[in-house]
Design an enzyme around this catalytic site. Structure first.
Site, PDB file in Angstrom:
ATOM      1  N   VAL A  20       0.802  -1.226   0.000  1.00 53.94           N
ATOM      2  CA  VAL A  20       0.000   0.000   0.000  1.00 53.94           C
ATOM      3  C   VAL A  20       0.838   1.281   0.000  1.00 53.94           C
ATOM      4  CG1 VAL A  20      -2.035  -1.028   1.049  1.00 53.94           C
ATOM      5  CG2 VAL A  20      -0.214  -0.115   2.518  1.00 53.94           C
ATOM      6  N   TYR A  21       2.123   1.205   0.338  1.00 57.88           N
ATOM      7  CA  TYR A  21       2.932   2.428   0.397  1.00 57.88           C
ATOM      8  C   TYR A  21       3.004   3.068  -0.980  1.00 57.88           C
ATOM      9  CZ  TYR A  21       4.738   0.684   4.922  1.00 57.88           C
ATOM     10  OH  TYR A  21       4.870   0.212   6.199  1.00 57.88           O
ATOM     11  N   GLY A  22       2.647   4.353  -1.020  1.00 59.84           N
ATOM     12  CA  GLY A  22       2.672   5.056  -2.303  1.00 59.84           C
ATOM     13  C   GLY A  22       1.750   4.428  -3.332  1.00 59.84           C
ATOM     14  N   GLU A  23       0.705   3.738  -2.839  1.00 58.56           N
ATOM     15  CA  GLU A  23      -0.247   3.043  -3.722  1.00 58.56           C
ATOM     16  C   GLU A  23       0.475   2.092  -4.678  1.00 58.56           C
ATOM     17  OE1 GLU A  23      -2.797   5.952  -5.539  1.00 58.56           O
ATOM     18  OE2 GLU A  23      -3.523   6.698  -3.601  1.00 58.56           O
ATOM     19  N   GLY A  24       1.463   1.392  -4.148  1.00 60.15           N
ATOM     20  CA  GLY A  24       2.224   0.413  -4.927  1.00 60.15           C
ATOM     21  C   GLY A  24       3.533   0.931  -5.458  1.00 60.15           C
TER      22      GLY A  24
END
Length: 342
Positions: free
Chosen positions: A60-64
């Site tokens: 999920v970090y940075g939306e992938g």
């Protein structure tokens, strides 16, 4: 750099782990950091050159994008895969679909494939569940994790942000059925937030589980840059716009004052003292550090060189101590009777 075994495994990890939450910076994650590929390449090279071989990310970090950037950096730098321990996580929402979230067997199997594609790797060394999923039975989650381990896509598993009873319940299912158990924990632990010492750490020490503290500087609050009057920092600190994790800020200011005194004696910085204090804790395997600037990263890396004395550790322990809660105060009271000498 120093290294430590990962729980009951035979895998060695560096005492400092570079987190990638500052990579990418899309949407929700933008206030934390938005490093792009070239900047991330420099960060990872500096970390690796300092002996850091443990890298942490999440789907999920940075939306992938954090996974994509990390994977591309490893490729750009030509780092040997067998020298590295790469960790990522599953649980958060990764798409609009009803099943693109949580810890179902189905989502775990989809998510691990997506993470491997973004990372451009053929396996993940350490795969964490990123929290509790109230909609999925523990048995199903552990079966899903066992499946991805047996497939060769994951080598070791861990959990993040779970209470002690849930961790023990999950591992009891795994042990009963001959499945892979959690070997690693990733929880919030800082000199400004010691709640894990109530039950998580005693359980981890009893079960020989590796503990990797996240946000060891309490979301940047322990930089020494914050003012009691405004509760703000004068720079671009993420706590100015992203006030997390939760801490008792007034108590934290007292801790910072004492850390400043100790830092002066060591020719160190306040963040280095906070990190060094954590590295002294027996239960801690590797501390996850993160940075938006090269100077921050180097300052954090240098914490490994700061060696606190026993007296300094005791001073910091006392000023940051938790208030006893039941049943701990009852346990201490009852055991004090047996400790008395007639």
């Amino acid at each position: 750099m120093e290294y430590k075994l990962l729980g009951k495994t035979g895998i060695w990890v560096s005492r400092l782990c570079l987190g990638t939450m500052t990579f990418g910076g899309k949407g929700y994650w933008e206030p934390i950091g938005k490093l792009q590929q070239t900047e991330a390449d420099h960060m990872i090279k500096a970390a690796f050159d300092a002996g850091i071989t443990f890298f942490d990310t999440a789907d999920v970090y940075g939306e992938g994008d954090a996974e994509r950037i990390l994977g591309k950096s490893l490729q750009n730098l030509g780092l040997s895969r067998q020298e590295l321990v790469i960790a990522t996580k599953v649980r958060g929402r990764t798409g609009k679909g009803m099943n693109q979230v949580g810890l179902s067997r189905g989502h775990i199997m989809d998510a691990v494939n997506d993470s491997l594609e973004r990372l451009n790797l053929d396996h993940i060394d350490l795969y964490y569940i990123h929290g509790f999923d109230a909609n999925t039975p523990f048995e199903e989650t552990m079966r899903g994790l066992e499946d991805v381990v047996r497939s060769g896509k994951v080598r070791y598993i861990g959990c993040s942000n779970l209470p002690a009873w849930q961790i023990m319940k999950c591992n009891s299912f795994a042990e009963k059925l001959g499945w892979t158990r959690f070997d690693a924990l990733q929880h919030f632990y800082s000199i400004a937030g010691r709640d894990v010492e109530r039950e998580i750490i005693p359980m981890a020490e009893s079960e020989n589980l590796a503990l990797m503290p996240w946000s060891p500087l309490a979301g940047g609050f322990l930089t020494g840059k914050f003012s009691r009057d405004t509760l703000k920092s004068g720079d671009d600190a993420r706590r100015n716009t992203f006030d997390f994790p939760l801490i008792n800020k007034q108590k934290a200011f007292g801790i910072i004052d004492k850390m400043k005194e100790i830092a002066e004696d060591h020719g160190a910085t306040v963040p280095q003292i906070a990190l060094s204090w954590l590295l002294c804790k027996k239960a801690v395997t590797s501390v996850i550090i993160g940075a938006k600037h090269p100077e921050q990263l180097q300052d954090n890396i240098n914490s490994i060189k700061v060696k606190l004395t026993g007296e300094e550790i005791s001073i910091l322990d006392d000023i940051s101590a938790l208030t006893l809660e039941y049943p701990q105060w009852m346990i201490e009271r009852q055991n004090a009777v047996h400790a008395r000498k007639d």
